[in-house]
Design a protein around this motif. Structure first.
Motif, PDB file in Angstrom:
ATOM      1  N   GLN A 211      40.546  43.022  41.806  1.00 35.50           N
ATOM      2  CA  GLN A 211      40.707  42.302  43.098  1.00 35.50           C
ATOM      3  C   GLN A 211      41.388  42.886  43.930  1.00 35.50           C
ATOM      4  O   GLN A 211      41.170  42.961  45.253  1.00 35.50           O
TER       5      GLN A 211
ATOM      6  N   SER B 127      40.473  44.544  47.655  1.00 35.22           N
ATOM      7  CA  SER B 127      40.944  44.050  48.738  1.00 35.22           C
ATOM      8  C   SER B 127      41.826  44.982  49.795  1.00 35.22           C
ATOM      9  O   SER B 127      41.788  44.642  51.158  1.00 35.22           O
TER      10      SER B 127
ATOM     11  N   VAL C 236      39.599  38.004  48.614  1.00 37.44           N
ATOM     12  CA  VAL C 236      38.972  38.339  47.420  1.00 37.44           C
ATOM     13  C   VAL C 236      39.038  37.333  46.546  1.00 37.44           C
ATOM     14  O   VAL C 236      37.788  37.073  45.706  1.00 37.44           O
ATOM     15  N   ALA C 237      40.246  37.157  45.883  1.00 41.33           N
ATOM     16  CA  ALA C 237      40.411  36.219  45.088  1.00 41.33           C
ATOM     17  C   ALA C 237      39.715  35.032  45.020  1.00 41.33           C
ATOM     18  O   ALA C 237      38.931  34.333  44.000  1.00 41.33           O
TER      19      ALA C 237
ATOM     20  N   ASN D 140      35.876  35.198  44.002  1.00 37.32           N
ATOM     21  CA  ASN D 140      35.642  35.285  42.790  1.00 37.32           C
ATOM     22  C   ASN D 140      36.397  34.313  41.978  1.00 37.32           C
ATOM     23  O   ASN D 140      37.275  34.374  40.965  1.00 37.32           O
TER      24      ASN D 140
END
Lengths: 565, 48
Positions: free
Chosen positions: A148, A152, A509-510, A513
């Motif tokens: 991740q 990113s 990004v986290a 997801n």
């Protein structure tokens, strides 16, 4: 009787297979090999399998075969063809994937991060997947934190403190303490050969030919025993001729040896301890890092120097201090200021020092090069920290820039946050200009903290509402709107203060997801992302406090954020 | 390369990609063949 027999001849346990997908270019495969070598050292019990494209892996099989137990070469060019049509080509692709799936894969790791590799990864049958893949519902999934982070940060800015090999190794999950980066010098102290690679895949990354002509002329004029070998592909011939056909090199032609189109294995074999490598960031520099040939890499245009520096110790990287450096592949540029900011005088001086002593002395540079030329460049030496990460040590500047200080902070934070690696870095020295920039960032850090705390608050409200006997959907929607607003404000914050970009980008990004298959788990997961960013901002604030740049602006700033939400 | 064949290949690919998109909208899931088609489209896109 049978039991006794079994005990004396225990069945051989099949080795677990780790498949690494690297379908990008030769340089990336070479960097992947460094990470895979570390995997082998740490876990000899695993069988390693590389999935790569035939055209890129074939020329470097002599390196790859030393690292991986098995290699699967994908030949997309012959797979997709007009004769077989769309349906036939799809069948051909599946047949290639079948070759991978014939191995019982315990873990598949996608280190390519392209759309193509993400689709390919989705087709690979493995017990565990690291790195990006698509779910059956066509959502991009990146589960592990280091992937991740890589997704990113890389190619977003220049605040990534890690070399790509270290990032790959972190994704693979290896302990690097004392297992790599030999401190022994490979190159002789006095060298009489230079391997020059003055070409790059893009014009932005490549110095103009006339500058290289100057470098070659001066080096050959001052070093009677020196020979310069020029490496490149057949496509570089035009550029090569421009460099060499300059009249000032007329008397030195017998000292210049073309190596255009030479097979990579021959090039690797030819370059021994009598060579210094000088060139742009390219596959050649990564190749020679396996021998630790002394190198001087000139980073220009889109190159992130620390990210892609050759993975070897005691080498040097020269980069410009130009404000827009490093740029992005789609950034338009007519003037190439970053090319102009690196003088050929500096390159000649550094090369001369490395030819005779393997090191670059700050004193000699300051004596021989004008301050005008030195002030526009960074010269970094590759070193290793106590947890085995490749780091940069600035040769000429004792004082750090705000970006450099933040990079150090992020290195500590991400290393601990994702791998529980404890790093201690020295307190940096910095000047007044940097103090002003850091002071301005304190306010941004406070805002980041407040926004992430608001994110926690509204995700908690949603969880509380869901846990009620009759949840109020309108309220949940309202809280969710607030969260969208917080995310938008985080974006605005990152745009206003680029130093916080990595934290905000990672959160984004986290958050895309999140773990879980129902609204409760997803909301909990979102809460933890905000919690993580809140912790990051608290640590950044503490670091700034320890540097003495925190003033009492917190109260006023907090109030302004609260009125905005 | 025959340009007529290239054009026919392109049309077939677009048609199949549309079918995959429709199927994804309806069922919410992609099959192995669908992924292979998307992979192929991505390779062709990358190589221009």
């Amino acid at each position: 009787m049978t039991a006794i027999k079994l005990e004396s001849n225990p069945p051989e346990i099949a080795k677990k297979t780790v498949a690494i997908i690297q379908i990008t270019r030769i340089g990336d495969i070479l960097q992947t090999c460094h990470a895979a070598r570390l995997l082998k050292i740490n876990h000899p019990e695993f069988e390693t399998l590389l999935v790569a494209r035939k055209q890129f892996v074939e020329p470097i099989r002599f390196i790859v075969d030393q690292t991986f137990d098995k290699v699967i070469e994908l030949d997309f060019k012959s797979t997709i063809n007009l004769t077989d049509g769309v349906k036939g080509s799809v069948k051909n692709i599946l047949a290639q994937v079948e070759k991978i799936n014939a191995h019982p894969i315990s873990a598949s790791i996608n280190l390519s991060f392209s759309k193509t590799s993400t689709y390919l990864h989705s087709l690979i049958k493995s017990e565990h997947k690291l790195g990006p893949y698509y779910s059956q519902g066509h959502n991009k999934v990146i589960q592990d934190k280091w992937s991740q982070y890589l997704f990113s940060t890389v190619m977003r800015g220049d605040l990534n403190p890690f070399n790509l090999v270290d990032l790959f190794s972190n994704i693979v999950g290896v302990n690097k303490k004392s297992t790599h980066l030999s401190t022994e010098e490979y190159s002789k102290k006095n060298k009489n050969n230079i391997l020059l690679h003055p070409f790059a895949s893009q014009g932005k990354k490549m110095w103009q030919e006339s500058k290289w002509t100057e470098v070659i002329f001066k080096l050959l004029k001052d070093n009677k025993d020196l020979n310069i070998h020029i490496a490149g592909s057949r496509q570089d011939e035009e550029s090569y001729n421009k460099i060499i056909n300059n009249p000032i090199l007329e008397n030195f032609k017998n000292k210049i040896h073309p190596m255009l189109g030479l097979p990579i294995s021959d090039l690797y074999q030819k370059v021994d301890e009598s060579f210094l490598f000088i060139g742009h960031d390219s596959m050649v520099s990564h190749l020679l890092s396996f021998k630790n040939v002394k190198s001087l890499t000139i980073s220009l245009g889109t190159v992130r120097p620390q990210e892609t520096a050759p993975y070897a110790l005691n080498n040097y990287v020269l980069s410009p201090k130009t404000k827009c450096f490093p740029c992005f592949p789609d950034t338009k540029c007519d003037f190439y200021q970053c090319h102009a900011d690196i003088s050929y005088q500096a390159v000649i001086n550094m090369a001369t020092q490395l030819l005779g002593s393997n090191t670059i002395s700050k004193e000699i540079l300051k004596k021989d090069i004008s301050a005008f030329h030195l002030n526009s460049i960074n010269i970094d030496k590759t070193t290793v920290n106590k947890v085995g990460q490749l780091t940069f040590s600035n040769v000429i500047d004792d004082e750090k820039s705000a970006k450099s200080i933040f990079k150090d902070f992020y290195q500590i934070i991400w290393s601990y946050n994702f791998s529980e690696l404890d790093l201690n870095l020295d307190t940096p020295k910095f000047n007044r200009e940097t103090t002003a920039l850091l002071k301005a960032s304190v306010k941004s850090i406070e805002t980041l903290y407040e926004l992430s705390e608001f994110g926690k608050k509204y995700t908690r409200y949603i969880l509380e509402e869901i846990s009620n006997n009759s949840p109020n959907l309108t309220l949940i929607k309202e809280h969710s709107t607030k969260i969208d607003e917080i995310d938008r404000l985080l974006d605005v914050l990152a745009q206003a203060d680029g130093l916080l970009g990595p934290a905000v980008d990672f959160a984004k990004v986290a958050k895309s997801n999140l773990h879980g298959d129902n609204i409760v788990k997803l909301t909990e997961s979102a809460f933890y992302v905000y919690q993580e960013i809140s912790t990051v901002s608290s640590i950044l604030y503490d670091f700034m406090n320890s540097l003495g740049v925190v003033t009492s602006s917190k109260e006023a700033n907090t109030k302004s954020v609260r009125t905005n939400i | 390369m025959n340009s007529d064949n290239t054009e026919a290949f392109k049309n077939d690919l677009l048609k199949d990609l549309n079918t995959v998109q429709k199927s994804l909208n309806e069922k919410g899931l992609l099959t192995e063949e669908d992924f292979a088609l998307l992979l192929m489209s991505s390779i062709l896109e990358e190589e221009g």
